[in-house]
Design a protein around this motif. Sequence first.
Motif, PDB file in Angstrom:
ATOM      1  N   ARG A 236       0.839  -1.194   0.000  1.00 20.95           N
ATOM      2  CA  ARG A 236       0.000   0.000   0.000  1.00 20.95           C
ATOM      3  C   ARG A 236       0.877   1.249   0.000  1.00 20.95           C
ATOM      4  O   ARG A 236       0.562   2.235  -0.664  1.00 20.95           O
ATOM      5  CB  ARG A 236      -0.913  -0.031   1.231  1.00 20.95           C
ATOM      6  CG  ARG A 236      -1.817   1.167   1.382  1.00 20.95           C
ATOM      7  CD  ARG A 236      -2.880   1.220   0.306  1.00 20.95           C
ATOM      8  NE  ARG A 236      -3.620   2.484   0.355  1.00 20.95           N
ATOM      9  CZ  ARG A 236      -3.838   3.270  -0.702  1.00 20.95           C
ATOM     10  NH1 ARG A 236      -3.397   2.907  -1.883  1.00 20.95           N
ATOM     11  NH2 ARG A 236      -4.519   4.387  -0.584  1.00 20.95           N
TER      12      ARG A 236
ATOM     13  N   GLU B 140      -4.227   4.208   7.326  1.00 23.86           N
ATOM     14  CA  GLU B 140      -5.364   3.684   6.577  1.00 23.86           C
ATOM     15  C   GLU B 140      -5.764   2.308   7.091  1.00 23.86           C
ATOM     16  O   GLU B 140      -6.938   1.981   7.190  1.00 23.86           O
ATOM     17  CB  GLU B 140      -4.971   3.540   5.111  1.00 23.86           C
ATOM     18  CG  GLU B 140      -5.606   4.544   4.213  1.00 23.86           C
ATOM     19  CD  GLU B 140      -5.157   4.331   2.801  1.00 23.86           C
ATOM     20  OE1 GLU B 140      -5.119   3.167   2.352  1.00 23.86           O
ATOM     21  OE2 GLU B 140      -4.835   5.326   2.139  1.00 23.86           O
ATOM     22  N   MET B 141      -4.743   1.495   7.370  1.00 21.50           N
ATOM     23  CA  MET B 141      -5.048   0.106   7.676  1.00 21.50           C
ATOM     24  C   MET B 141      -5.368  -0.130   9.142  1.00 21.50           C
ATOM     25  O   MET B 141      -6.132  -1.021   9.465  1.00 21.50           O
ATOM     26  CB  MET B 141      -3.870  -0.771   7.267  1.00 21.50           C
ATOM     27  CG  MET B 141      -3.762  -0.855   5.763  1.00 21.50           C
ATOM     28  SD  MET B 141      -2.550  -2.024   5.269  1.00 21.50           S
ATOM     29  CE  MET B 141      -2.907  -2.149   3.549  1.00 21.50           C
TER      30      MET B 141
ATOM     31  N   ALA C 155     -12.066   3.244  12.258  1.00 21.27           N
ATOM     32  CA  ALA C 155     -12.869   4.177  11.478  1.00 21.27           C
ATOM     33  C   ALA C 155     -13.938   4.845  12.335  1.00 21.27           C
ATOM     34  O   ALA C 155     -14.605   5.762  11.869  1.00 21.27           O
ATOM     35  CB  ALA C 155     -13.516   3.448  10.319  1.00 21.27           C
TER      36      ALA C 155
ATOM     37  N   LEU D 156     -18.921  -0.706  10.291  1.00 17.81           N
ATOM     38  CA  LEU D 156     -17.562  -0.238  10.544  1.00 17.81           C
ATOM     39  C   LEU D 156     -16.729  -1.323  11.224  1.00 17.81           C
ATOM     40  O   LEU D 156     -15.516  -1.338  11.113  1.00 17.81           O
ATOM     41  CB  LEU D 156     -17.600   0.996  11.440  1.00 17.81           C
ATOM     42  CG  LEU D 156     -18.286   2.217  10.827  1.00 17.81           C
ATOM     43  CD1 LEU D 156     -18.508   3.271  11.891  1.00 17.81           C
ATOM     44  CD2 LEU D 156     -17.449   2.790   9.710  1.00 17.81           C
TER      45      LEU D 156
ATOM     46  N   HIS E 287      -6.475  -5.897   4.300  1.00 19.27           N
ATOM     47  CA  HIS E 287      -6.748  -4.748   5.172  1.00 19.27           C
ATOM     48  C   HIS E 287      -6.844  -3.438   4.420  1.00 19.27           C
ATOM     49  O   HIS E 287      -6.683  -2.374   4.995  1.00 19.27           O
ATOM     50  CB  HIS E 287      -5.689  -4.627   6.276  1.00 19.27           C
ATOM     51  CG  HIS E 287      -5.972  -5.540   7.422  1.00 19.27           C
ATOM     52  ND1 HIS E 287      -5.990  -6.895   7.267  1.00 19.27           N
ATOM     53  CD2 HIS E 287      -6.262  -5.310   8.709  1.00 19.27           C
ATOM     54  CE1 HIS E 287      -6.273  -7.453   8.427  1.00 19.27           C
ATOM     55  NE2 HIS E 287      -6.440  -6.513   9.319  1.00 19.27           N
ATOM     56  N   ARG E 288      -7.101  -3.538   3.174  1.00 16.88           N
ATOM     57  CA  ARG E 288      -7.357  -2.337   2.407  1.00 16.88           C
ATOM     58  C   ARG E 288      -8.818  -1.980   2.614  1.00 16.88           C
ATOM     59  O   ARG E 288      -9.690  -2.784   2.302  1.00 16.88           O
ATOM     60  CB  ARG E 288      -7.173  -2.668   0.946  1.00 16.88           C
ATOM     61  CG  ARG E 288      -6.219  -1.851   0.209  1.00 16.88           C
ATOM     62  CD  ARG E 288      -6.227  -2.411  -1.176  1.00 16.88           C
ATOM     63  NE  ARG E 288      -4.973  -3.071  -1.441  1.00 16.88           N
ATOM     64  CZ  ARG E 288      -3.911  -2.437  -1.902  1.00 16.88           C
ATOM     65  NH1 ARG E 288      -3.972  -1.153  -2.138  1.00 16.88           N
ATOM     66  NH2 ARG E 288      -2.808  -3.082  -2.137  1.00 16.88           N
TER      67      ARG E 288
ATOM     68  N   HIS F 270     -13.025   3.987   2.932  1.00 15.19           N
ATOM     69  CA  HIS F 270     -14.143   4.514   3.706  1.00 15.19           C
ATOM     70  C   HIS F 270     -14.844   5.602   2.919  1.00 15.19           C
ATOM     71  O   HIS F 270     -14.200   6.474   2.349  1.00 15.19           O
ATOM     72  CB  HIS F 270     -13.638   5.078   5.030  1.00 15.19           C
ATOM     73  CG  HIS F 270     -13.231   4.013   5.978  1.00 15.19           C
ATOM     74  ND1 HIS F 270     -14.132   3.253   6.673  1.00 15.19           N
ATOM     75  CD2 HIS F 270     -12.013   3.555   6.338  1.00 15.19           C
ATOM     76  CE1 HIS F 270     -13.487   2.381   7.421  1.00 15.19           C
ATOM     77  NE2 HIS F 270     -12.200   2.531   7.243  1.00 15.19           N
TER      78      HIS F 270
END
Lengths: 918, 464
Positions: free
Chosen positions: A790, A814-815, A819, B226, B242-243, B246
């Motif tokens: 990534r 990101e990983m 969130a 989520l 794990h990509r 969002h």
Amino acid sequence: MKYFTRLRVRRVYTWRGKPLRFNRKLKTFEYGSLSISVDGLPRTTIINAGQHILIEGEDEDNPYVAKVVRLFGDESGKQKKAVVQWFARVSEVPPSKLKLLGREPHPQEIFYYQGRSCDDEVNAESILRPVQVKHLDGAAPFPDSDDKDTLFVKLSWDSKTFKLVESAVVESASEPTPASSPPPFPKPSLPPSPPRSPPAAAPASRGPSRRALPTPDPSIMHRASSGDVRYRRATMSAGKASAAEAESLHSTSKLSASKCLSAKRRCSSASTPGVRKKLQLNSPEKMTREDLVDHLLDEDLESVMLAQRLSSSPPQAHSLTPLSKSHRAPVPPLTHRLVPLAHRLTPFRKTLGDPAGEDHLKPSDSPPSSAREDSTRAATPSRKKEAKTPREPALAALAEVDNENSPMLPHALTPRSSKRKSAQLVSSRIRKQLNLLDNHRLSDSDGEEEDEFVPSKKELQSSSEEEEEEEEEEEEEGLDSDEETVGKRSRRNAAGSLTPRSKRKTHVSNRTPRKTPNKKITPGTPRTPRHATPSIPSRSLPARCPGNVLEEARARLHVSSVPESLPCREQEFQDIYSFVESKISDGTGGCMYISGVPGTGKTATVHEVMRCLQHAAEVDEIPPFHFIEINGMKMTDPHQAYVQILQKLTGQKATADHAAALLERRFSNPAPRKETTVLLVDELDLLWTRKQNVMYNLFDWPTRRHARLVVLTIANTMDLPERIMINRVASRLGLTRMSFQPYSFKQLQQIIMSRLNKVKAFEQDALQLVSRKVAALSGDARRCLDICRRATEICELSAAALVGMSHVMEALNEMFSSAYITAIKCASVQEQLFLRAVITEFRRLGLEEATFQQVFVQHQALCRVEGLQPVGVSEGLAVCQRLGACRLLLLEPSRLGVLQRVRLNASQDDVLYALKAD
Amino acid sequence: MPAQGMYGLWSMIKKGEYTENCNKAKHSSIMSKRKVQDAHLPVGECITEVQKMLRERLCHQRLPDKPEGVEAQHRHLLELLKRTAIHGESNSVLIVGPRGAGKTMLLRCVLRDLLEDKEAQTSLLQVHLNGLLQTDDRIALKEITRQLHLENVVGDKVFGSFAENLGFLLEALKKGDRSSSRPVLFILDEFDLFAHHKNQTLLYNLLDVSQSAQAPICVVGITCRLDVLELLEKRVKSRFSHRQIHLLSSATLAQYVERVQTQLSVPDDFPDTKFAQEWNDSIKVLCEDKSVEEVLQRHYNSSRDYRSMHMLLMLCLSRVSVAKPAIKPADLLEASRLCFADAKANMLHGLSILELCLIIAMKHLNDLYEGEPFNLQMIHNEFKKFLQRKSNSMYNFEQPVIMKAFEHLQQLELIRPVDGSSAKTQREYQLMRLMLDHSQIMDALQKYPQCPTEVKQWAMSAFG
């Protein structure tokens, strides 16, 4: 792929005579000979030391060949063992090594086996029957007219080279010496009293054949099927009800023209009548009742076949039946002439056939007509019990050959004509019933019948290629001469000699209906989906190769790319390697349990070990072995493990129960020349069942003496054996355990470096950051590689040349970042207010749970505080549901409406932090 | 769950219609191009045309030319899928975002853009699965096999047992390799539901293939949860790359209003340019209106997703007619009122006085006993107290009548029995809970046509 649905026949093995000597140390008695009889049947086969025998193996068509060196058993007589000297069949020599031979191997050629890693002690109960082995000089050509049951030895094979072999080594027992075969006269094993019921004979001969049989003669099958269409017509017209009809139905439609042709050709080229004659001339006196039954049946069909062959012009069919009967005329010269003069000779039958037949039967001490009837009728029950597929067509084919090749049929002397009709009726009825029974029993496997299209090598050789037609003829002739030798021997050893012959016949018939239709089907023709080859269509353009450094790095960092070596797992590699290697070279079995969290290289290491071992086996450092792999996650049910193991081991398809039984047999019986099997069971915990029998079997098999099975199991939890296994399973798993520790940051760094292999794409610091971060979290190498990948993407976007800290940081964020906080920040005003209301209500109640109604009151209050228009209940519920769908809130089912209870799915602190951050 | 189920099915129905309607749209745009010459159409036709165009847009049947506000995600996903399609690189990715955030729209836009590339178009195979349809691995496997047209498919039917199908698919994927096999794109809608399948066999196998040197595949999961990664078993999780993409919109109010404006505007290639101009101007005026801004503010506060906005605009659009060929602020207000209307309060308007009285009695009981459940007898007593105070026989009903009214309320799910007590007890003594909030009852009473004052007073009085 075969479905072994046929019944196995129980054979009884007993020692003959007194023990020759007694071994005090091992407490074993040595015996001179062994007799094999089938349950409830009179005939027995005698096996003597020094004799060549066939031993039951994995391939039913090609049983193993060996010479008995010694026969011994324990005091109780329960265990019977034989020490043997092995011979290798052509099919058992690896194709790559066959080239060393420098010539085409003869199909009946076998090699004196001198290789190591071969258990020379077999269970006597796996012995099938004796076989003829002849030694030939190196230069001598293979005899042309030999039957299929005689095998030739020229060379020895020690798994590396072929050498010439001394004739003494082989020949010593090809004719049983008086010393080694105690009964000089073979009769004793035969039914001593005449009135004993002959019907048992048919199954007797058929029974064992099911276990292991020589390759069916393809030519016979051709013949059998070639005439089907006409056959049926002929049978009908001849008044013989559709004996083979049902089964011929399969084959008729699929008959290829070439088969018909070859069959015809063979028919016309009648050869070696002499051989045949000899056999039949010397056999009649010693004809046993069993033989008669067989012959009776033969003749039935033989006549039918003949009729059928000649009846390409239908009107002749009627007249032909008597014609064939006339073959039974006892006067050789007459019959000789009968063949060419087929239809004019009808009268001969009546005049000659009867009386001579009557005469002939007398020696066998039975009233001429009733005995025959008895025999046919009595055969019925036993057949029903035993036979699976009627053997008629093949028999007919066989008989037909007889007819053609040898005009004189001594056993045709039986008085046929008088009771013929009734006998035929009876036998046809039998056949019909058998067909029914057979269909019924095979109903399971019927659908998969076509699975059986993988013929043994020999069949492929001889049947698929048209040029080898001659060879087939040879085989056929060989067959006849086999009859001859058998016949010869039958004087002295009736039991021993009768078995193999009739076995072969029945075997052929067993297979005929199933194999013939399949043989000519080329793999390319459209088939039922069952045979579809699993594949993803291929693309028109090849995939593009990486263009720049970053793309190259990304390709190398993909988890799927196989590295040259696995760094950081040297110790584990060494341990597994030595464990498996020692088991392979000792020819023993064992279990190993490997545990470790996901992404620590367990499966990769085992694969690496296997690659190395396979390489070692190729250069002959260790004996060859089988490596198969199953994965608990890649099956739908734990019991599918059996199916997959069996399929990978032998290519057979079977149901789970059946596969378990087959594997059980395979691993518990001493199979000669068995390679060690290395079985990798990935995701072991998924194989758990309530009774744990799958696991139990997997760990129990390696403990069997003859299994030669090494089981490597992989799972995630270190204490799996203690946690989920019952004691007897855990105990069998043993204590050979290994645990893969999560990678440390240094190891992760090394892994990335070795993968990148000098491709300069990363800053050193960036690599260190990634590896430290991952090592701190999980030590999962996959994660590490994914983050690096990534990061290269982010780097590419930002148009930097080298992946730096900032890119890695972004990728990590990101990983790994949750969130939730972003999601709360991005939520609408009302959603945020609702979350706040939830927390307020929780604080008020002092609980981590509240009903919507309670929260809603708070929500409205907050709305007023914020100066917003208060929301309605419906709107509030919608807000609540939206938060619930994201799982920011945990909700009860929505049908509860305002009464549903609400909980937070994140910590209050996180929520408050996110709410304040605006 | 039921809510999700209903939603999912509805959205799927709409998405399923997509292709069909796309063709129609294409057709109509060709037609309309032909009409460019005669610039002026009758107003009626223009209105029909506008409504048709906007409805397609609002019902998610037509993709926007460019997804708004998600450019970065669009680029990320496009790059990723391109690498799979062209380089044969295996990948896995999750698109996560709240409902109505435009996840599927994003994916469809990316696919549309990806398939413009000839190379990608010829090689890429697609498999679309939905967690609501493929409820277990057996069905999912059949569907995959069918969509891939593997060789064990006859016509449209897939034969063989579950184990055989799995073995077949795995074997097929195993045989492929990076450079020669066609890449396969697996799209798993409602990805979280796949995680509930037994042992997560399908996910494990797909993700395992994506992490090993087999046929190149890309697994794209779409979910609104989520916490989806927590649902994955650890070995499945380890195989996932794990990509995550969002989709969390953080649009401001100004952007929201702008979005409304673009959603309602007609494009330049509208057949009647003059009408289009007028329409777009009117939309612009509408969005600048003060009251409209207030309404939009309220909607913005409530939710920022596309779906609720589209719902609102759809209601506005349906009020446009030949007589009124523009959206007026009043339309928007009315639409907003409909959107925010309370469903339960509306139901209360349809009740009889007796039923309303029973509801009020329940409200008093709720106040009195702080939300404890009650039974019919208690309600009846409460009601009788009210009647005695008023000494007025107007509402004097027989017990069976009250019973009937009570049952009606239960059928309307305004009250529901306390769990577990329904079977044993007599109906009069069955414990019940009121499913209404006080504010709902009071609102309904305010608007109830010709509500007797004493009933109103009774409802508003603090004590029963």
